[in-house]
Scaffold this active site. Structure first.
Site, mmCIF file in Angstrom:
data_model
loop_
_atom_site.group_PDB
_atom_site.id
_atom_site.type_symbol
_atom_site.label_atom_id
_atom_site.label_comp_id
_atom_site.label_asym_id
_atom_site.label_seq_id
_atom_site.Cartn_x
_atom_site.Cartn_y
_atom_site.Cartn_z
ATOM 1 N N LYS A 232 -4.677 -4.086 6.247
ATOM 2 C CA LYS A 232 -4.000 -3.549 7.442
ATOM 3 C C LYS A 232 -4.917 -2.521 8.091
ATOM 4 O O LYS A 232 -5.531 -1.706 7.394
ATOM 5 C CB LYS A 232 -2.652 -2.927 7.066
ATOM 6 C CG LYS A 232 -1.943 -2.286 8.271
ATOM 7 C CD LYS A 232 -0.474 -2.013 8.008
ATOM 8 C CE LYS A 232 -0.193 -0.773 7.197
ATOM 9 N NZ LYS A 232 -0.679 0.470 7.796
ATOM 10 N N ASP B 37 -1.737 3.624 2.722
ATOM 11 C CA ASP B 37 -2.492 4.857 2.474
ATOM 12 C C ASP B 37 -1.549 6.060 2.403
ATOM 13 O O ASP B 37 -1.958 7.173 2.084
ATOM 14 C CB ASP B 37 -3.626 5.051 3.496
ATOM 15 C CG ASP B 37 -3.147 5.107 4.928
ATOM 16 O OD1 ASP B 37 -1.930 4.996 5.168
ATOM 17 O OD2 ASP B 37 -4.004 5.260 5.832
ATOM 18 N N SER B 38 -0.260 5.823 2.656
ATOM 19 C CA SER B 38 0.766 6.855 2.432
ATOM 20 C C SER B 38 0.749 7.305 0.971
ATOM 21 O O SER B 38 1.305 8.347 0.632
ATOM 22 C CB SER B 38 2.151 6.312 2.792
ATOM 23 O OG SER B 38 2.414 5.106 2.095
ATOM 24 N N GLU C 266 -5.123 0.310 11.356
ATOM 25 C CA GLU C 266 -4.432 1.051 12.414
ATOM 26 C C GLU C 266 -5.220 0.981 13.717
ATOM 27 O O GLU C 266 -6.451 1.107 13.706
ATOM 28 C CB GLU C 266 -4.264 2.530 12.010
ATOM 29 C CG GLU C 266 -3.247 2.736 10.915
ATOM 30 C CD GLU C 266 -2.910 4.203 10.664
ATOM 31 O OE1 GLU C 266 -3.230 5.075 11.515
ATOM 32 O OE2 GLU C 266 -2.323 4.475 9.604
ATOM 33 N N ASP D 22 -3.969 -1.298 2.777
ATOM 34 C CA ASP D 22 -4.299 -0.481 3.957
ATOM 35 C C ASP D 22 -5.778 -0.115 3.938
ATOM 36 O O ASP D 22 -6.283 0.367 2.912
ATOM 37 C CB ASP D 22 -3.503 0.834 3.859
ATOM 38 C CG ASP D 22 -2.675 1.099 5.075
ATOM 39 O OD1 ASP D 22 -2.818 0.392 6.081
ATOM 40 O OD2 ASP D 22 -1.855 2.040 5.003
ATOM 41 N N GLU E 218 5.115 1.259 14.417
ATOM 42 C CA GLU E 218 5.707 2.458 13.801
ATOM 43 C C GLU E 218 6.091 3.495 14.860
ATOM 44 O O GLU E 218 5.345 3.726 15.826
ATOM 45 C CB GLU E 218 4.691 3.088 12.824
ATOM 46 C CG GLU E 218 5.200 4.393 12.212
ATOM 47 C CD GLU E 218 4.402 4.885 11.022
ATOM 48 O OE1 GLU E 218 3.407 4.230 10.632
ATOM 49 O OE2 GLU E 218 4.796 5.941 10.476
HETATM 50 O O1 KIV Z 1 0.720 3.794 4.647
HETATM 51 C C1 KIV Z 1 1.840 3.289 4.788
HETATM 52 O O2 KIV Z 1 2.712 3.355 3.921
HETATM 53 C C2 KIV Z 1 2.102 2.604 6.050
HETATM 54 C C3 KIV Z 1 3.534 2.328 6.391
HETATM 55 C C4 KIV Z 1 4.127 3.573 6.931
HETATM 56 C C5 KIV Z 1 3.674 1.185 7.325
HETATM 57 O O3 KIV Z 1 1.208 2.330 6.790
#
Ligand code: KIV
Length: 264
Positions: A112, A44-45, A114, A83, A181
């Site tokens: 993924k 989600d970055s 969090e 994500d 992280e």
């Molecule tokens: O969103 C992302 O790119 C991430 C990485 C920082 C692991 O979760």
């Protein structure tokens, strides 16, 4: 072309070889990275590096699905993780419905999520329903507003122990791997030793089972800020600016297009 990883091969890698993970948000870069990456994360970055927002919170599930489809198209032989964005996993029912949507509409191999102990029950609900889950503990970018910034974890005894508990709870819930992280290297190593599933670090020292970096950071395209844990393997922004400046000069002076770029 290397063989596509599976949950089994990734778990067998623990203690034997390092796992290489990188983010990608589109087919073009996913294809370029697929030669070297064991896992591509559609993080989600992308809301920051691709969409120019200040944090990851406003990306939607449909946007994540669109980018995951593109990555799967570009890297059909690479293990892809999508994500789950902020707000898409608030209850276990909602998390399952949204993860099923990701699995049905994309070729993602896993999602993924969090969070630590507080998400363990929810993660178990997904893994019980055939969704492969990668956990994400330590510094949680989706908590940036509630925590008042990005804070490295593990510098005090409480957070140190909490994160090890988080890792164990997520493993117990059936996650196949964990991203850790923004923790001290000591904590990164302890988390890695405390579970039997692979632990992939970002800003977590070198003693994890693998590493992940955001592609625009490691290739030097994101210029504003370079976190301490990022190594730039390319000065991407500089190279792109030079190339486009060169193009501008050649267009303006009439050097481009030359004979070889012109139809007969
Ligand atoms: O969103 C992302 O790119 C991430 C990485 C920082 C692991 O979760």
């Amino acid at each position: 072309m290397p063989k596509k990883e599976t949950i089994t091969s990734l778990q067998q890698a623990k203690g034997k070889r390092k796992i290489v993970m990188i983010t990608a948000y589109d087919a073009l870069f996913a294809s370029l990275f697929s030669e070297s990456a064991d896992i591509i994360l559609v993080g989600d970055s992308l809301n920051m590096s691709f969409n120019g927002k200040a944090d990851t919170l406003s990306v939607t599930l449909d946007q994540m699905i669109y980018h995951t489809q593109a990555v799967c198209n570009g890297a059909p032989n690479t293990f892809v993780v999508c994500d789950m964005p902020f707000g898409s996993t608030n209850t276990k029912e909602e998390a399952l419905a949204n993860a099923v949507k990701v699995f049905q509409q994309t070729g993602a191999d896993a999602v993924k999520i969090e969070g630590g102990c507080n998400r363990a029950e929810l993660i178990k609900h997904l893994t019980d329903n055939a969704i492969a889950v990668m956990g994400h503990i330590g510094l949680l970018p989706q908590s940036v507003r509630s925590e008042g910034g990005y804070k490295v974890k593990g510098r005090d005894e409480n957070s140190f122990e909490q994160i090890i508990e988080d890792a164990k709870a997520i493993e117990e819930a059936g996650a196949f791997a964990i991203v850790v992280e923004g923790v001290t290297p000591n904590l990164g190593a302890m988390v890695t030793q405390s579970v039997n599933i692979p632990v992939i670090g970002i800003g977590a020292g070198k003693l994890t089972d693998g590493q992940v970096l955001v592609w625009s950071d490691m290739l030097g395209f994101f210029e504003e800020f370079k976190p301490k844990f990022v190594k730039r393997y390319l000065e991407g922004a500089k190279l792109v600016k030079e190339a486009v400046k060169n193009y501008k000069q050649e267009v303006e002076s009439g050097v481009f297009p030359a004979q070889e770029h012109t139809y007969k």
